[in-house]
Design a protein around this motif. Structure first.
Motif, PDB file in Angstrom:
ATOM      1  N   ALA A 113       0.834  -1.208   0.000  1.00 20.02           N
ATOM      2  CA  ALA A 113       0.000   0.000   0.000  1.00 20.02           C
ATOM      3  C   ALA A 113       0.866   1.256   0.000  1.00 20.02           C
ATOM      4  CB  ALA A 113      -0.941  -0.016   1.202  1.00 20.02           C
ATOM      5  N   LEU A 114       1.970   1.225   0.755  1.00 21.86           N
ATOM      6  CA  LEU A 114       2.874   2.374   0.774  1.00 21.86           C
ATOM      7  C   LEU A 114       3.526   2.579  -0.586  1.00 21.86           C
ATOM      8  CD1 LEU A 114       4.583   1.924   4.257  1.00 21.86           C
ATOM      9  CD2 LEU A 114       2.928   3.680   3.596  1.00 21.86           C
ATOM     10  N   ARG A 115       3.893   1.504  -1.267  1.00 21.68           N
ATOM     11  CA  ARG A 115       4.479   1.628  -2.596  1.00 21.68           C
ATOM     12  C   ARG A 115       3.513   2.306  -3.554  1.00 21.68           C
ATOM     13  NH1 ARG A 115       7.642  -3.118  -1.265  1.00 21.68           N
ATOM     14  NH2 ARG A 115       5.806  -4.476  -1.426  1.00 21.68           N
ATOM     15  N   GLN A 116       2.226   2.113  -3.332  1.00 26.23           N
ATOM     16  CA  GLN A 116       1.212   2.735  -4.182  1.00 26.23           C
ATOM     17  C   GLN A 116       0.841   4.146  -3.705  1.00 26.23           C
ATOM     18  OE1 GLN A 116      -2.173   0.145  -4.554  1.00 26.23           O
ATOM     19  NE2 GLN A 116      -0.941  -1.639  -5.090  1.00 26.23           N
TER      20      GLN A 116
ATOM     21  N   ARG B 171      -9.973   1.141  18.432  1.00 24.05           N
ATOM     22  CA  ARG B 171     -11.141   1.123  17.540  1.00 24.05           C
ATOM     23  C   ARG B 171     -11.577   2.512  17.095  1.00 24.05           C
ATOM     24  NH1 ARG B 171     -13.026  -0.765  22.768  1.00 24.05           N
ATOM     25  NH2 ARG B 171     -13.955   1.011  23.864  1.00 24.05           N
ATOM     26  N   SER B 172     -11.315   3.561  17.899  1.00 19.50           N
ATOM     27  CA  SER B 172     -11.740   4.913  17.521  1.00 19.50           C
ATOM     28  C   SER B 172     -11.005   5.424  16.292  1.00 19.50           C
ATOM     29  CB  SER B 172     -11.530   5.880  18.691  1.00 19.50           C
ATOM     30  OG  SER B 172     -10.164   5.927  19.066  1.00 19.50           O
ATOM     31  N   ALA B 173      -9.881   4.788  15.912  1.00 20.91           N
ATOM     32  CA  ALA B 173      -9.168   5.209  14.704  1.00 20.91           C
ATOM     33  C   ALA B 173      -9.993   4.970  13.448  1.00 20.91           C
ATOM     34  CB  ALA B 173      -7.834   4.472  14.600  1.00 20.91           C
ATOM     35  N   LEU B 174     -11.065   4.178  13.552  1.00 21.22           N
ATOM     36  CA  LEU B 174     -11.964   3.971  12.412  1.00 21.22           C
ATOM     37  C   LEU B 174     -12.572   5.269  11.911  1.00 21.22           C
ATOM     38  CD1 LEU B 174     -14.023   0.777  13.337  1.00 21.22           C
ATOM     39  CD2 LEU B 174     -12.668   1.119  11.275  1.00 21.22           C
ATOM     40  N   PHE B 175     -12.661   6.270  12.773  1.00 20.71           N
ATOM     41  CA  PHE B 175     -13.372   7.500  12.424  1.00 20.71           C
ATOM     42  C   PHE B 175     -12.422   8.596  11.960  1.00 20.71           C
ATOM     43  CE2 PHE B 175     -15.797   5.081  15.474  1.00 20.71           C
ATOM     44  CZ  PHE B 175     -17.033   5.014  14.867  1.00 20.71           C
ATOM     45  N   LEU B 176     -11.162   8.255  11.695  1.00 20.53           N
ATOM     46  CA  LEU B 176     -10.222   9.242  11.170  1.00 20.53           C
ATOM     47  C   LEU B 176     -10.519   9.516   9.694  1.00 20.53           C
ATOM     48  CD1 LEU B 176      -6.919   8.060  12.871  1.00 20.53           C
ATOM     49  CD2 LEU B 176      -8.169  10.173  13.317  1.00 20.53           C
ATOM     50  N   PRO B 177     -10.234  10.727   9.214  1.00 16.22           N
ATOM     51  CA  PRO B 177     -10.624  11.122   7.839  1.00 16.22           C
ATOM     52  C   PRO B 177      -9.586  10.734   6.792  1.00 16.22           C
ATOM     53  CG  PRO B 177      -9.749  13.014   9.009  1.00 16.22           C
ATOM     54  CD  PRO B 177      -9.737  11.882  10.004  1.00 16.22           C
ATOM     55  N   PHE B 178      -9.420   9.448   6.535  1.00 20.06           N
ATOM     56  CA  PHE B 178      -8.471   8.997   5.523  1.00 20.06           C
ATOM     57  C   PHE B 178      -8.916   9.479   4.139  1.00 20.06           C
ATOM     58  CE2 PHE B 178      -8.012   5.967   8.989  1.00 20.06           C
ATOM     59  CZ  PHE B 178      -6.631   5.871   9.109  1.00 20.06           C
ATOM     60  N   VAL B 179      -7.968  10.049   3.402  1.00 14.72           N
ATOM     61  CA  VAL B 179      -8.305  10.570   2.078  1.00 14.72           C
ATOM     62  C   VAL B 179      -7.990   9.569   0.963  1.00 14.72           C
ATOM     63  CG1 VAL B 179      -8.135  13.007   2.652  1.00 14.72           C
ATOM     64  CG2 VAL B 179      -6.063  11.757   2.017  1.00 14.72           C
ATOM     65  N   ASP B 180      -7.090   8.632   1.229  1.00 14.70           N
ATOM     66  CA  ASP B 180      -6.737   7.655   0.188  1.00 14.70           C
ATOM     67  C   ASP B 180      -6.416   6.318   0.851  1.00 14.70           C
ATOM     68  OD1 ASP B 180      -6.219   6.488  -2.224  1.00 14.70           O
ATOM     69  OD2 ASP B 180      -4.221   7.374  -2.466  1.00 14.70           O
ATOM     70  N   LEU B 181      -7.412   5.763   1.501  1.00 10.11           N
ATOM     71  CA  LEU B 181      -7.229   4.514   2.228  1.00 10.11           C
ATOM     72  C   LEU B 181      -6.985   3.374   1.244  1.00 10.11           C
ATOM     73  CD1 LEU B 181      -7.256   3.560   5.185  1.00 10.11           C
ATOM     74  CD2 LEU B 181      -9.691   3.090   4.931  1.00 10.11           C
TER      75      LEU B 181
ATOM     76  N   LEU C 111     -17.042   0.260   2.109  1.00  8.89           N
ATOM     77  CA  LEU C 111     -17.469   1.566   1.620  1.00  8.89           C
ATOM     78  C   LEU C 111     -16.329   2.307   0.922  1.00  8.89           C
ATOM     79  CD1 LEU C 111     -19.672   2.734   4.653  1.00  8.89           C
ATOM     80  CD2 LEU C 111     -20.452   1.887   2.424  1.00  8.89           C
ATOM     81  N   ALA C 112     -15.086   2.070   1.381  1.00  9.15           N
ATOM     82  CA  ALA C 112     -13.929   2.700   0.741  1.00  9.15           C
ATOM     83  C   ALA C 112     -13.404   1.868  -0.419  1.00  9.15           C
ATOM     84  CB  ALA C 112     -12.815   2.915   1.767  1.00  9.15           C
ATOM     85  N   ASP C 113     -13.966   0.652  -0.619  1.00 11.30           N
ATOM     86  CA  ASP C 113     -13.569  -0.260  -1.694  1.00 11.30           C
ATOM     87  C   ASP C 113     -12.081  -0.611  -1.585  1.00 11.30           C
ATOM     88  OD1 ASP C 113     -14.273  -1.883  -3.805  1.00 11.30           O
ATOM     89  OD2 ASP C 113     -13.813  -0.397  -5.342  1.00 11.30           O
ATOM     90  N   VAL C 114     -11.683  -1.054  -0.383  1.00  9.27           N
ATOM     91  CA  VAL C 114     -10.293  -1.442  -0.137  1.00  9.27           C
ATOM     92  C   VAL C 114     -10.286  -2.801   0.562  1.00  9.27           C
ATOM     93  CG1 VAL C 114      -9.559   0.957   0.055  1.00  9.27           C
ATOM     94  CG2 VAL C 114     -10.140  -0.313   2.122  1.00  9.27           C
ATOM     95  N   PRO C 115      -9.167  -3.528   0.515  1.00 12.00           N
ATOM     96  CA  PRO C 115      -9.100  -4.824   1.197  1.00 12.00           C
ATOM     97  C   PRO C 115      -8.944  -4.672   2.702  1.00 12.00           C
ATOM     98  CG  PRO C 115      -7.007  -4.342   0.135  1.00 12.00           C
ATOM     99  CD  PRO C 115      -7.960  -3.255  -0.281  1.00 12.00           C
ATOM    100  N   ILE C 116      -9.395  -5.688   3.426  1.00 13.64           N
ATOM    101  CA  ILE C 116      -9.213  -5.738   4.871  1.00 13.64           C
ATOM    102  C   ILE C 116      -8.682  -7.108   5.242  1.00 13.64           C
ATOM    103  CG2 ILE C 116     -11.652  -6.380   5.242  1.00 13.64           C
ATOM    104  CD1 ILE C 116     -11.464  -4.927   7.958  1.00 13.64           C
TER     105      ILE C 116
END
Length: 746
Positions: free
Chosen positions: A258-261, A321-331, A364-369
């Motif tokens: 992910a960092l490489r991208q 768990r509260s880190a879920l609500f951070l405003p990631f712009v390019d997760l 919702l962000a269309d990313v892998p988990i």
């Protein structure tokens, strides 16, 4: 000829004029406002200041069209006449909240039946709405140095300045000059004030800095995870691996991809205490620290991190768990480590399960988990079996280490001496470990000295005045404490019931009592206690981990904090003081939790060259949990659990929702619970259990009653609950809380 004027239909005109603004308050939805009188119409995600009554509030311009599934969405409220609306007063100079975060707020609020503004409040808790002052520094002025008397200090400042602007502090430090010298040079034109670029609070992470040497099995799994990141779409993967198999090193390869991208990553841990050792391994891998997010961060650091996530500067965040609500712009990736841990469940305020909502956030962000665990939850395993998640497995410990031998100690056959709690078989094994220069651990998931104090004369028990719970003796602090509400009181010299002197005795062991016994049994051993009472911060935890790793400790005594993903290479023996603890009561998940906890505790032993050994002290050796732990057949145990839950539609094969009714008096709680029960829905397949007193019928001074709704998985419980409670009227001191997918039944 008259010129024709085109007039928009009223509904279109109003939709253009009104803007929904979600406020971090318990309203059922966004409030409508008019656009600001000057400037552009703010787009969704813009943070604004709006009037509310006689005060002003910060809110977020919200989306007109909801993406919440119809079976979860609440019906819209009545529209207010546009002539009564007030305009937005100002827009804030802060980047817009990402759409994926706004969709997540809506989805979580609808799923948990929580006002969306309260969910937004969690996302904005660290947002600093003040306009940041620009950073100013110094560059060369227009005055020619040849025209000015040049002192040594001034010469050093100009020499240190070079061609790049520098702040006052940096310049003073480099030139070994005082700030007064710098200000004096500015006054005569040798220096000129200039804006500085924004400060970089987080160093650049290098995905190629220190790649690990992976075994063939690890490399194959790592490649699968990298491919998932490279696909740039939603997928859910269970990364299962025995304790010590290197799950962290493997999923860090997905982080590297992910960092490489150039994308951002969120890693969730169940306990902030784990962040210390995790951060050390992360820094070793990527050459710099990740951004840390948890409740112990100071206000300034939280604000810096929140803004760095929104600006895209913070590339990897590890947090609770509260880190879920951070405003990631390019997760680009989410990882949930120790996904089985119930600490991911938020019990107070907005109730949600961090693991489940992380899956929603990823979708919702269309990313892998990636969900990582040595003992995955039955919920996650059921999703694998249903084809919703894929399954990757690490079957061997890293470096050729073997899984520890697990031995049951039947306390009926090998009892401890009177008044003690450690079997002679266990204490002898600990002494042998010390003789070999190895470390040992004793585990008991109970804080304090004793869980119960009673009078030997009349049987009086010391009970919390605010809760249906016994007071726990903490001998180190010379007090009795309630672990539910925090009430404390000194140990009385006489029995409050019969006034007998010196009649109060401790019943049962806590870790303080095990510490007392261990000091007497192993007087030369260096002992460290790991519990929330003794490790009050990540820094204290990091120091404890350092001492253990440096072999400055012989015996570790701890509560469940020691069951997390620690790597102690010199620890070879683990003794579980009370393996039966947690099996009692009517908790649906009691057996599953006990197997997971004790399996994780056992996994701390023998993670390097020396083999490990685990002793489980038990009075019910024939229990399926004990058999599963000895055999190591976790999959077989889960299959038994699934067979028991599936027929009754118990999770994960059905849906549960709890209603917790509370009031200041038992009579009021009973009356409200009966009223709710009398209006319970009658729907085929849906069962209502209760009302009944909660196991903790009195908690923090409030009397509590519970109702439980159970339904098959194909029935959404949110519309049922919304309709059920729609007309309910409660007094000011009465409260009804809804817990979707409850984990605790207290």
């Amino acid at each position: 000829m008259m010129r024709e004027t085109l007039v928009e239909p009223k509904d279109k005109r109003e939709s253009r004029e009104r803007l929904p603004v979600l406020l971090p308050l318990p309203f059922p939805g966004p409030l409508d406002y008019l656009p600001p009188s000057v400037g552009d119409i703010p787009e969704p995600g813009t943070l604004v200041r709006v009037p509310l009554g006689r005060r002003e509030e910060t809110g977020c311009v919200w989306d007109v069209d909801s993406t919440v599934p119809p079976d979860l969405a609440a019906p819209p409220g009545p529209a207010i006449d546009v002539r009564r609306l007030r305009p937005i007063r100002a827009t804030l100079d802060i980047p817009r909240l990402p759409q994926s975060l706004r969709r997540f707020v809506d989805w979580l609020a609808a799923y948990t039946l929580t006002p969306p503004g309260l969910v937004l409040a969690m996302a904005l808790r660290a947002c600093n709405t003040d306009t940041p002052r620009p950073r100013l520094g110094w560059t060369r002025g227009e005055t020619d140095p040849a025209d000015i008397r040049m002192t040594p200090a001034r010469a050093r400042v100009l020499g240190a300045l070079g061609n790049a602007p520098r702040s006052t502090g940096d310049l003073a430090s480099l030139a070994d000059a005082s700030p007064a010298v710098i200000r004096g040079m500015a006054a005569i034109g040798l220096l000129r004030e200039t804006p500085l670029p924004p400060e970089a609070h987080f160093a650049t992470l290098d995905p190629a800095f220190n790649p690990p040497v992976l075994s063939p099995g690890q490399a194959e799994v790592a490649q699968e995870l990298r491919a998932g990141v490279d696909a740039r779409c939603f997928s859910a993967t269970l990364l299962e691996g025995v304790t010590g198999s290197g799950k962290t090193e493997v999923y860090l390869e997905a982080v590297a991809e992910a960092l490489r991208q150039g994308r951002q990553v969120l890693v969730l841990l169940p306990e902030i205490a784990l962040s210390a050792q995790w951060a050390e391994r992360f820094t070793k891998r990527f050459g710099a620290q990740a951004a840390i997010w948890h409740s112990d961060l100071g206000t300034k650091r939280r604000r810096i991190t929140w803004r760095a996530v929104l600006d895209g500067q913070a590339r990897v965040v590890v947090g609770a768990r509260s880190a879920l609500f951070l405003p990631f712009v390019d997760l680009g990736l989410i990882v949930v480590d120790e996904e089985h841990d119930t600490a991911f469940k938020q019990e107070d305020g907005v109730t949600y399960h961090g693991r489940d909502m992380a899956v929603v956030r990823a979708r919702l962000a269309d990313v892998p988990i990636v969900l990582a665990s040595a003992t995955p939850s039955l919920e996650t395993v059921a999703n694998v079996e249903a084809g919703r998640y894929r399954h990757l497995h690490l079957a061997d410990r890293h470096g050729g280490a073997l899984m520890p031998d697990v031995e049951l100690l039947d306390m009926r056959t090998h009892p401890p001496e009177r008044g003690l709690f450690l079997s002679p078989v266990l204490t002898d094994a600990i002494e042998q470990s010390f003789a070999r220069g190895e470390q040992a651990m004793l585990f008991l998931n109970r804080r304090g000295y004793a869980p119960l104090t009673l009078c030997r004369a009349c049987g009086f028990r010391m009970e919390c005045p605010n809760c249906s719970a016994w007071l726990v003796e903490h001998r180190v602090r010379h007090e009795l404490a309630c672990h539910h509400c925090g009430h404390t009181e000194p140990m009385p010299p006489t029995c409050p019931g019969c006034q007998a002197e010196n009649s109060l005795v401790p019943i049962g062991p806590g870790i303080e009592r095990i510490l007392e016994e261990s000091r007497a049994r192993f007087p030369d051993a260096r002992i460290l206690v790991m519990a929330s009472d003794t490790l009050g911060s990540p820094q204290a935890t990091a120091e404890a981990v350092r001492q253990i790793s440096a072999r400055e400790v012989d015996l570790i005594i701890g509560t469940q904090i020691v069951a997390k993903g620690w790597h102690f290479p010199h620890l070879t023996l683990v003794g579980v003081v009370d393996a039966d603890l947690g099996l009692g009561g009517g908790d649906l998940r009691a057996a599953e939790r006990t197997v997971q906890l004790l399996h994780q505790v056992a996994g701390r032993a023998g993670r390097a060259e020396a083999p490990g050994h685990v002793f489980l002290q038990s009075y019910v050796c024939e229990h399926p949990v004990m058999k599963a732990l000895v055999s190591g057949d976790y999959q077989g145990f889960l299959a038994q659990e699934a067979a028991q839950r599936r027929p009754g539609f118990w999770p994960p094969y059905g849906r549960l929702a709890a209603l917790i009714v509370s009031a200041h008096t038992a009579e009021a709680a009973d009356r409200l619970a009966r009223t709710i029960g009398e209006h319970a829905p009658r729907i085929p397949g849906v069962q209502i259990l209760g009302p009944a007193p909660a196991p903790l019928a009195l908690l923090r001074g409030r009397h509590r009653r519970r109702l439980l709704l159970r339904a098959p998985r194909n029935i959404a419980v949110q519309p049922i609950l919304r309709h059920w409670l729609a007309g309910l009227r409660t007094a000011s001191q009465e409260k009804v809380e809804i817990d979707i997918d409850p984990v605790s039944f207290l």
